[in-house]
Design a protein around this motif. Structure first.
Motif, PDB file in Angstrom:
ATOM      1  N   GLU A  21     -22.655  10.078 -40.660  1.00  0.00           N
ATOM      2  CA  GLU A  21     -22.386  11.561 -41.034  1.00  0.00           C
ATOM      3  C   GLU A  21     -22.366  11.605 -42.370  1.00  0.00           C
ATOM      4  O   GLU A  21     -21.455  12.178 -43.403  1.00  0.00           O
ATOM      5  CB  GLU A  21     -21.083  12.251 -40.629  1.00  0.00           C
ATOM      6  CG  GLU A  21     -20.897  12.096 -39.148  1.00  0.00           C
ATOM      7  CD  GLU A  21     -19.723  12.723 -38.648  1.00  0.00           C
ATOM      8  OE1 GLU A  21     -18.585  12.969 -39.674  1.00  0.00           O
ATOM      9  OE2 GLU A  21     -19.557  13.035 -37.557  1.00  0.00           O
ATOM     10  N   GLU A  77     -24.790   8.226 -37.517  1.00  0.00           N
ATOM     11  CA  GLU A  77     -23.546   7.551 -37.160  1.00  0.00           C
ATOM     12  C   GLU A  77     -22.507   7.701 -38.369  1.00  0.00           C
ATOM     13  O   GLU A  77     -21.399   8.158 -37.962  1.00  0.00           O
ATOM     14  CB  GLU A  77     -23.674   6.222 -36.907  1.00  0.00           C
ATOM     15  CG  GLU A  77     -24.622   6.200 -35.533  1.00  0.00           C
ATOM     16  CD  GLU A  77     -24.049   6.610 -34.518  1.00  0.00           C
ATOM     17  OE1 GLU A  77     -22.839   6.642 -34.150  1.00  0.00           O
ATOM     18  OE2 GLU A  77     -24.854   7.291 -33.303  1.00  0.00           O
ATOM     19  N   ALA A  86     -15.789   3.322 -41.530  1.00  0.00           N
ATOM     20  CA  ALA A  86     -16.230   3.802 -40.378  1.00  0.00           C
ATOM     21  C   ALA A  86     -15.424   4.552 -39.604  1.00  0.00           C
ATOM     22  O   ALA A  86     -15.721   5.461 -38.416  1.00  0.00           O
ATOM     23  CB  ALA A  86     -16.582   2.546 -39.362  1.00  0.00           C
ATOM     24  N   THR A 133     -19.184   2.172 -32.125  1.00  0.00           N
ATOM     25  CA  THR A 133     -20.652   3.004 -31.892  1.00  0.00           C
ATOM     26  C   THR A 133     -21.673   2.688 -32.984  1.00  0.00           C
ATOM     27  O   THR A 133     -22.744   2.277 -32.888  1.00  0.00           O
ATOM     28  CB  THR A 133     -20.402   4.474 -32.089  1.00  0.00           C
ATOM     29  OG1 THR A 133     -19.339   4.802 -30.930  1.00  0.00           O
ATOM     30  CG2 THR A 133     -21.467   5.056 -31.675  1.00  0.00           C
ATOM     31  N   SER A 166     -13.420   3.390 -32.179  1.00  0.00           N
ATOM     32  CA  SER A 166     -14.606   3.923 -31.489  1.00  0.00           C
ATOM     33  C   SER A 166     -15.725   4.125 -32.338  1.00  0.00           C
ATOM     34  O   SER A 166     -16.906   3.783 -32.041  1.00  0.00           O
ATOM     35  CB  SER A 166     -14.084   5.297 -30.873  1.00  0.00           C
ATOM     36  OG  SER A 166     -15.175   5.781 -30.050  1.00  0.00           O
ATOM     37  N   ASN A 167     -15.571   4.794 -33.623  1.00  0.00           N
ATOM     38  CA  ASN A 167     -16.648   5.047 -34.298  1.00  0.00           C
ATOM     39  C   ASN A 167     -17.301   3.754 -34.974  1.00  0.00           C
ATOM     40  O   ASN A 167     -18.611   3.655 -34.939  1.00  0.00           O
ATOM     41  CB  ASN A 167     -16.323   6.100 -35.711  1.00  0.00           C
ATOM     42  CG  ASN A 167     -15.961   7.348 -35.292  1.00  0.00           C
ATOM     43  OD1 ASN A 167     -16.225   7.671 -34.259  1.00  0.00           O
ATOM     44  ND2 ASN A 167     -15.224   8.200 -36.195  1.00  0.00           N
TER      45      ASN A 167
END
Length: 98
Positions: free
Chosen positions: A42, A40, A61, A69, A65-66
């Motif tokens: 990365e 998530e 983050a 999630t 949206s990220n």
């Protein structure tokens, strides 16, 4: 005109503004959480292991949206995480929280 202002504000808060996630605990299964954090955020596996071993931890983050999630993925596996509010002009220190 009002619609344009609302669209610009929505664009700013959902896509442009940087959000931070505070990871309190990662839950019982460290290996799964390390893989979730690695995927998530990365990031590298070494950094994911550092995050899971040094909770509470603040991570950048990206957009809303990220961040959402990441929080959902961590809480689905028994961890505790939340989006941390920060003002536009301030940039919180990411890393282990004292």
């Amino acid at each position: 005109m009002v619609l344009l202002i609302l669209l610009v504000l929505a664009w700013w808060f959902f896509y442009k503004k940087t959000y931070y996630v505070r990871i309190e605990t990662v839950g019982p299964d460290l290996t799964t959480q390390e893989q979730i954090i690695k995927t998530e955020l990365e990031t590298t596996l070494r950094h994911a292991i550092e995050i899971t071993q040094n909770t509470p931890y603040l991570v950048e983050a990206g957009n809303f949206s990220n961040a959402r999630t990441i929080v959902k993925a961590i809480t689905a596996k028994g961890g505790v995480a939340q989006i941390q509010f920060s003002w536009v002009w301030s940039k919180p220190q990411v890393g282990k929280i004292q």
